[in-house]
Enzyme design. Structure first.
Site, PDB file in Angstrom:
ATOM      1  N   CYS A  41      14.179 -42.296  18.272  1.00  0.00           N
ATOM      2  CA  CYS A  41      13.405 -41.057  18.250  1.00  0.00           C
ATOM      3  C   CYS A  41      14.270 -39.862  18.628  1.00  0.00           C
ATOM      4  CB  CYS A  41      12.182 -41.158  19.157  1.00  0.00           C
ATOM      5  SG  CYS A  41      12.572 -41.588  20.873  1.00  0.00           S
ATOM      6  N   HIS A  54      10.145 -40.772  25.260  1.00  0.00           N
ATOM      7  CA  HIS A  54      10.012 -40.583  23.818  1.00  0.00           C
ATOM      8  C   HIS A  54      10.328 -39.139  23.437  1.00  0.00           C
ATOM      9  CE1 HIS A  54       8.678 -41.276  19.761  1.00  0.00           C
ATOM     10  NE2 HIS A  54       7.695 -40.385  19.848  1.00  0.00           N
TER      11      HIS A  54
END
Length: 493
Positions: free
Chosen positions: A123, A442
Site C-alpha cells: 500500500c 495502512h
C-alpha cells in the site's frame, strides 16, 4: 504628431518584451483593447495592468473612454500580468465520450481512474505511485527516457516497469495488478523485500520508497521533453522536484567563529512536529532550523551551532513530509533496543501553501513584485466594492508599477515556475498513514482530478472512490485515523 486618423501605432512594453507599432482603434473601447492585448501576449484581460502616462490615470479600467485622449504614434503603453498562453482558434472536431480511449475517458472523468492491487503490504507503494502519476512531466520523462530494460540492470528494469505500469493504468477502466513493477522494485531495493516472522512481506515507509524511487529515476530520466526543460539540472527528477537550498552555519557560543555558507539540493521539505506545532507552515519552519554540536576552531573545542536553511530556487512540484515517525529507546525492555513510534498529533494544512517566508532574500525579491501587484489589485477591488469606484494610483505608485513591469526577466524563481508567480502552491496529492508505526498500518493515496475544483479520488489500493476537498482537510491527524504523511504541491498559476 497629432492626427485625425482613427488608429494609432503604439509601442507596448511587457516583461522586457517590446511590441512595436501595435495598431489601436480607440473608438472600439477599453475592453476591445484589452482583448487585443490578450491575443498578442496571452495575458487574460482580468490579469492585465495596462498603464500609459499622459493618456489615463493609473491602470486602464474597462469603462475608460479611449476616444479624445492624447494618442500619438509611438506612445508607450506598459502592461503587467502573467500569460496563460496565446489563445488559439478551435481546430478539433467534436468528439463523443463513447469514441474516447480509456485514458481520455479518465481525464474527463467519464470513467474512474484505476486502483492498484496490494501484493503483500504494498500500500505504501500504491499510494505514492498514484500521486506521482498526477505529474504529467514525470510521465513524459518516462516516455522519452532512453531505456529498454534489456541489459540486466534491475534499476533500469524498474524504470521501464513503472513506465509500462502507467500505460496499463491508462488503458484500464478497473484495477491493475502491478506484478512486474513490484518484482523489479523488490529486486532493486532488497529492504522492500523484507518479510515478517510469519513469512509475509513487511510494511514499509512511503517516504523512504518515494526517495529511493526518485533516486533510481534520476539515473535514467535524462532526456528533456516538450513540456519541460532541465535548464542546468542533470535530469528530470532534479528539474521537476529539486529544491535548491542555501545553508548558513553560525556558532551560538562565539561571534568570532566564521560563519559558513553553502548550497545543496533536496527533494522535499520536512515538517517537524513538536507539542507546539499546530500548522504545516510552523513545522516546515522548524525543519529549516536546527542546532548541532561541532568543533569551533576559535574556541578549540566543540560548541553549539545553529544551522539555518532557506530556499534559493523553487521546483514546480514541491513535496512536504510530515516527520511523524521516530525511534524510541527502551532500555528497560528485554532486548534493550527500542520501538518504532508515531506522532499522532493533528497538524493543520490547507489546499494552498505560501512558501515566501521559507525563501532566502534573493528569491523573496523575485516573488515580491507579483505579490505586491496582487495586493494592490486586491485592495483596488475592495475599494471599488466600498465606494463604487476603483482606487486610483498616484504618480509614485504608477512609476513603481512601470519599474516592476521592466524587471529583469532572468530573475527566475525556478524551473517551470509560471510568470508572475507569487510563491503560492496548490495541493494535488496526499499520502496518508493509519496506524501506530511506520512498519505497520495502512497507506492511502488521495489525488485531485485535473480540471475539477472540488473532486478528489481516494486510492485505497484497488478501490478508487470520489471525495471532496473537505474530506482531504480532515486528514490532519489526531487519533488512529488516516493522517497526512506526504503532501504533494504544484506551483499555482
Amino acid at each position: 504628431a497629432r492626427r485625425l486618423l482613427p488608429t494609432f501605432g503604439i509601442k507596448l512594453k511587457w516583461n522586457k518584451q517590446v511590441f512595436e507599432n501595435v495598431e489601436v482603434d480607440p473608438s472600439k473601447g477599453a475592453q476591445a483593447f484589452k482583448e487585443q492585448l490578450y491575443q498578442l501576449t496571452g495575458v487574460p484581460p482580468e490579469r492585465q495592468k495596462v498603464m500609459a502616462k499622459g493618456l489615463w490615470k493609473g491602470t486602464l479600467k474597462d469603462d475608460q473612454e479611449l476616444t479624445g485622449l492624447d494618442w500619438t504614434d509611438g506612445v508607450l503603453v506598459a502592461m503587467m500580468g502573467s500569460s496563460t498562453g496565446i489563445p488559439k482558434p478551435p481546430t478539433e472536431k467534436t468528439v463523443f465520450v463513447e469514441d474516447l480511449s480509456t485514458s481520455e475517458k479518465q481525464k474527463v472523468a467519464a470513467v474512474d481512474p484505476p486502483g492498484l492491487v496490494n501484493l503483500g503490504n504494498t500500500c505504501y507503494m500504491n499510494a505514492t505511485v498514484q500521486c506521482l502519476r498526477a505529474v504529467p512531466e514525470f510521465r513524459e520523462a518516462l516516455e522519452v527516457a532512453p531505456i529498454t530494460g534489456a541489459g540486466g540492470d534491475t534499476a533500469e528494469a524498474m524504470t521501464v516497469a513503472l513506465r509500462d505500469l502507467y500505460k496499463d493504468m491508462d488503458r484500464s477502466d478497473e484495477y491493475v495488478t502491478p506484478s512486474r513493477f513490484v518484482q523489479t522494485m523488490r529486486l532493486t531495493f532488497p529492504q522492500f523485500a523484507q518479510t515478517t516472522p510469519k513469512g509475509g512481506f513487511a510494511q514499509q515507509d512511503a517516504d523512504e520508497f518515494f526517495n529511493e524511487l526518485l533516486s533510481v529515476m534520476s539515473s535514467f530520466l535524462v532526456e528533456q521533453g516538450k513540456e519541460f526543460k532541465f535548464e542546468g539540472k542533470r535530469n528530470a527528477v532534479e528539474a521537476l522536484f529539486g529544491i535548491d537550498m542555501s545553508t548558513e552555519m553560525r556558532c551560538i557560543e562565539s561571534d568570532d567563529e566564521p560563519v559558513t555558507r553553502g548550497t545543496d539540493l533536496q527533494r522535499r521539505l520536512q515538517c517537524n512536529i513538536t507539542s507546539d506545532t499546530v500548522t504545516l507552515e510552523q513545522g516546515i519552519q522548524l525543519g529549516l532550523e536546527s542546532e548541532l554540536e561541532k568543533n569551533a576552531s576559535t574556541l578549540g573545542r566543540n560548541a553549539l551551532f545553529k544551522q539555518t536553511r532557506r530556499i534559493r530556487k523553487l521546483p514546480k512540484y514541491l513535496t512536504v513530509q510530515e516527520n511523524r515517525f521516530f525511534w524510541k529507546r527502551t532500555p528497560e525492555s528485554r532486548d534493550h533496543q527500542g520501538v518504532n513510534c508515531k506522532i499522532l498529533k493533528s497538524v493543520k494544512f490547507s489546499t494552498t501553501l505560501d512558501i515566501f517566508d521559507f525563501c532566502d532574500e534573493e528569491l523573496q525579491k523575485v516573488l515580491k513584485g507579483p505579490r505586491d501587484e496582487h495586493l494592490r489589485d486586491k485592495m483596488g477591488r475592495k475599494q471599488a466594492a466600498k465606494d463604487g469606484d476603483a482606487m486610483e494610483e498616484d504618480d509614485e505608485e504608477l512609476q513603481a508599477a512601470l519599474r516592476m513591469s521592466m524587471a529583469d526577466p532572468d530573475a527566475s524563481a525556478g524551473i517551470g515556475i509560471p510568470p508572475g508567480f507569487r510563491g503560492i502552491y496548490e495541493l494535488f496529492g496526499v499520502v496518508t498513514h493509519k496506524g501506530r508505526a511506520s512498519d505497520s498500518g495502512h497507506y492511502i493515496g488521495w489525488v485531485k482530478q485535473d480540471g475539477k475544483e472540488d473532486d478528489w479520488v481516494c486510492f485505497d489500493d484497488e478501490t478508487a472512490s470520489h471525495c471532496k476537498t473537505e474530506d482531504i482537510l480532515l486528514l490532519s491527524g489526531g487519533g488512529d485515523r488516516s493522517m497526512c504523511y506526504l503532501c504533494f504541491y504544484r506551483a499555482k498559476e
